[in-house]
Design a protein around this motif. Structure first.
Motif, PDB file in Angstrom:
ATOM      1  N   HIS A  34       0.711  -1.202  -0.128  1.00  0.00           N
ATOM      2  CA  HIS A  34       0.119  -0.140   0.018  1.00  0.00           C
ATOM      3  C   HIS A  34       1.015   1.203  -0.004  1.00  0.00           C
ATOM      4  O   HIS A  34       0.629   2.189  -0.853  1.00  0.00           O
ATOM      5  CB  HIS A  34      -1.072   0.110   1.284  1.00  0.00           C
ATOM      6  N   GLY A  35       1.869   1.208   0.799  1.00  0.00           N
ATOM      7  CA  GLY A  35       2.785   2.284   0.804  1.00  0.00           C
ATOM      8  C   GLY A  35       3.520   2.717  -0.632  1.00  0.00           C
ATOM      9  O   GLY A  35       3.540   3.892  -1.046  1.00  0.00           O
ATOM     10  N   ILE A  36       3.870   1.478  -1.321  1.00  0.00           N
ATOM     11  CA  ILE A  36       4.407   1.913  -2.563  1.00  0.00           C
ATOM     12  C   ILE A  36       3.606   2.321  -3.446  1.00  0.00           C
ATOM     13  O   ILE A  36       3.708   3.106  -4.547  1.00  0.00           O
ATOM     14  CB  ILE A  36       4.907   0.719  -3.152  1.00  0.00           C
ATOM     15  N   LEU A  37       2.262   1.652  -3.677  1.00  0.00           N
ATOM     16  CA  LEU A  37       1.067   2.175  -4.528  1.00  0.00           C
ATOM     17  C   LEU A  37       0.786   3.549  -4.390  1.00  0.00           C
ATOM     18  O   LEU A  37       0.521   4.369  -5.262  1.00  0.00           O
ATOM     19  CB  LEU A  37       0.051   1.148  -4.051  1.00  0.00           C
ATOM     20  N   ARG A  38       0.769   4.055  -3.081  1.00  0.00           N
ATOM     21  CA  ARG A  38       0.092   5.384  -2.492  1.00  0.00           C
ATOM     22  C   ARG A  38       1.460   6.356  -3.267  1.00  0.00           C
ATOM     23  O   ARG A  38       0.932   7.261  -3.851  1.00  0.00           O
ATOM     24  CB  ARG A  38       0.238   5.621  -1.301  1.00  0.00           C
ATOM     25  N   THR A  39       2.557   5.972  -3.350  1.00  0.00           N
ATOM     26  CA  THR A  39       3.682   6.955  -3.804  1.00  0.00           C
ATOM     27  C   THR A  39       3.555   6.889  -5.357  1.00  0.00           C
ATOM     28  O   THR A  39       3.849   7.932  -6.052  1.00  0.00           O
ATOM     29  CB  THR A  39       5.133   6.257  -3.408  1.00  0.00           C
ATOM     30  N   LEU A  40       3.234   5.799  -5.946  1.00  0.00           N
ATOM     31  CA  LEU A  40       3.183   5.669  -7.272  1.00  0.00           C
ATOM     32  C   LEU A  40       1.944   6.597  -7.756  1.00  0.00           C
ATOM     33  O   LEU A  40       2.096   7.124  -8.916  1.00  0.00           O
ATOM     34  CB  LEU A  40       3.128   4.425  -7.787  1.00  0.00           C
ATOM     35  N   GLN A  41       0.974   6.448  -6.920  1.00  0.00           N
ATOM     36  CA  GLN A  41      -0.316   7.145  -7.144  1.00  0.00           C
ATOM     37  C   GLN A  41      -0.026   8.704  -7.188  1.00  0.00           C
ATOM     38  O   GLN A  41      -0.414   9.401  -7.903  1.00  0.00           O
ATOM     39  CB  GLN A  41      -1.391   6.532  -6.370  1.00  0.00           C
ATOM     40  N   GLN A  42       0.745   9.080  -6.240  1.00  0.00           N
ATOM     41  CA  GLN A  42       1.060  10.545  -6.035  1.00  0.00           C
ATOM     42  C   GLN A  42       1.772  11.047  -7.189  1.00  0.00           C
ATOM     43  O   GLN A  42       1.576  12.338  -7.555  1.00  0.00           O
ATOM     44  CB  GLN A  42       1.717  10.833  -4.567  1.00  0.00           C
ATOM     45  N   GLU A  43       2.682  10.275  -7.814  1.00  0.00           N
ATOM     46  CA  GLU A  43       3.296  10.538  -8.831  1.00  0.00           C
ATOM     47  C   GLU A  43       2.665  10.442 -10.252  1.00  0.00           C
ATOM     48  O   GLU A  43       3.143  10.694 -11.403  1.00  0.00           O
ATOM     49  CB  GLU A  43       4.713   9.753  -8.924  1.00  0.00           C
ATOM     50  N   GLY A  44       1.292  10.046 -10.073  1.00  0.00           N
ATOM     51  CA  GLY A  44       0.715   9.917 -11.321  1.00  0.00           C
ATOM     52  C   GLY A  44       0.847   8.555 -12.116  1.00  0.00           C
ATOM     53  O   GLY A  44       0.480   8.309 -13.342  1.00  0.00           O
ATOM     54  N   PHE A  45       2.001   7.603 -11.708  1.00  0.00           N
ATOM     55  CA  PHE A  45       1.971   6.279 -12.448  1.00  0.00           C
ATOM     56  C   PHE A  45       1.212   5.330 -12.356  1.00  0.00           C
ATOM     57  O   PHE A  45       1.067   4.353 -12.829  1.00  0.00           O
ATOM     58  CB  PHE A  45       3.436   5.760 -11.781  1.00  0.00           C
ATOM     59  N   VAL A  46       0.393   5.373 -11.251  1.00  0.00           N
ATOM     60  CA  VAL A  46      -0.729   4.215 -10.895  1.00  0.00           C
ATOM     61  C   VAL A  46      -1.987   5.236 -10.364  1.00  0.00           C
ATOM     62  O   VAL A  46      -2.023   6.484  -9.883  1.00  0.00           O
ATOM     63  CB  VAL A  46      -0.320   3.658  -9.671  1.00  0.00           C
ATOM     64  N   GLU A  47      -3.334   4.743 -10.905  1.00  0.00           N
ATOM     65  CA  GLU A  47      -4.331   5.448 -10.576  1.00  0.00           C
ATOM     66  C   GLU A  47      -5.263   4.463  -9.896  1.00  0.00           C
ATOM     67  O   GLU A  47      -5.251   3.186  -9.868  1.00  0.00           O
ATOM     68  CB  GLU A  47      -5.375   5.733 -11.929  1.00  0.00           C
TER      69      GLU A  47
END
Length: 254
Positions: free
Chosen positions: A42-55
């Protein structure tokens, strides 16, 4: 030997996992597939989401690749399409002009050389693909600055250092050069970047009429200039090459 950064390896694995499936994945799916604790995933996904790489889907809470990753991939493909479309025309330009040909795109406040055709003679030459050139003094850079608003802003914000006593550095003088470039459809560099070297470049547009790069020739002043001015036949050849590549990219009215 340097160790890999584990968090980056895990983030890369997540992106590959999301790219490999045809459906969105939930946190549990991702964590179990990669052998990670849910909190770590979840922590990694949250970071990727903040950078726009994951939605993350608001309704289901599932994850998919983000728009920023698509934008980066499109940029990569655009550059390679540009180079592929320009191969034949830049070879022709090198043969007709007898000079080295360069294809450049905007990258990190400068011009990235993505294709280079050697001067067609037996002289010793160095391949310059991957080299960077300044925006404010080179013909390629001035063309991009004149037609691309992002390049224009970056050229004005950058430290425009003088390379020779001919380099134009003052903002008002630089803007005048860009106006002149747009008016005549090409940019010149006569000993503004390197002593004894001249260049001429023209813009390449895509089907949306957006500037996607520039093509130009570079050589000794005594070959490219006549009576202190760039040779009209070389200017015409460069502009013809730029128009041909633009047409192959789908641009109209070239």
């Amino acid at each position: 030997m340097a160790r890999n950064i584990q968090s980056l390896e895990r983030a890369a694995a997540m992106l590959r996992l999301l790219a490999g499936g045809e459906r969105r994945l939930g946190l549990s799916d991702i964590a179990s597939s990669l052998g990670l604790a849910k909190g770590t995933a979840h922590g990694i996904l949250r970071t990727l989401q903040q950078e726009g790489f994951v939605e993350q889907d608001d309704t289901s809470g599932r994850y998919q690749l983000g728009a920023e990753l698509l934008r980066l991939g499109t940029t990569y493909l655009d550059v390679h399409e540009l180079r592929a479309r320009a191969l034949v025309w830049t070879d022709d330009l090198a043969r007709s002009s007898g000079e080295s040909v360069y294809l450049g795109v905007l990258h990190q406040q400068g011009v990235l050389i993505v294709h280079h055709v050697f001067r067609p003679d037996d002289s010793r030459q160095v391949l310059e693909i991957g080299a960077m050139q300044p925006l404010h003094s080179t013909a390629l850079g001035k063309v991009l600055s004149a037609y691309d608003p992002v390049a224009h802003s970056e050229a004005l914000e950058a430290d425009r250092k003088p390379f020779t006593d001919r380099t134009v550095c003052e903002p008002a003088d630089f803007e005048h050069l860009l106006d002149l470039t747009r008016a005549r459809g090409y940019a010149a560099d006569v000993e503004e970047t390197w002593e004894g070297v001249a260049s001429v470049a023209a813009p390449i547009h895509d089907r949306r009429r957006m500037p996607v790069g520039a093509v130009g020739i570079t050589g000794a002043v005594e070959r490219l200039c006549r009576g202190g001015e760039l040779r009209p036949d070389l200017i015409a050849a460069v502009r013809d090459c730029a128009r041909a590549v633009s047409r192959d990219l789908g641009a109209q009215r070239f």
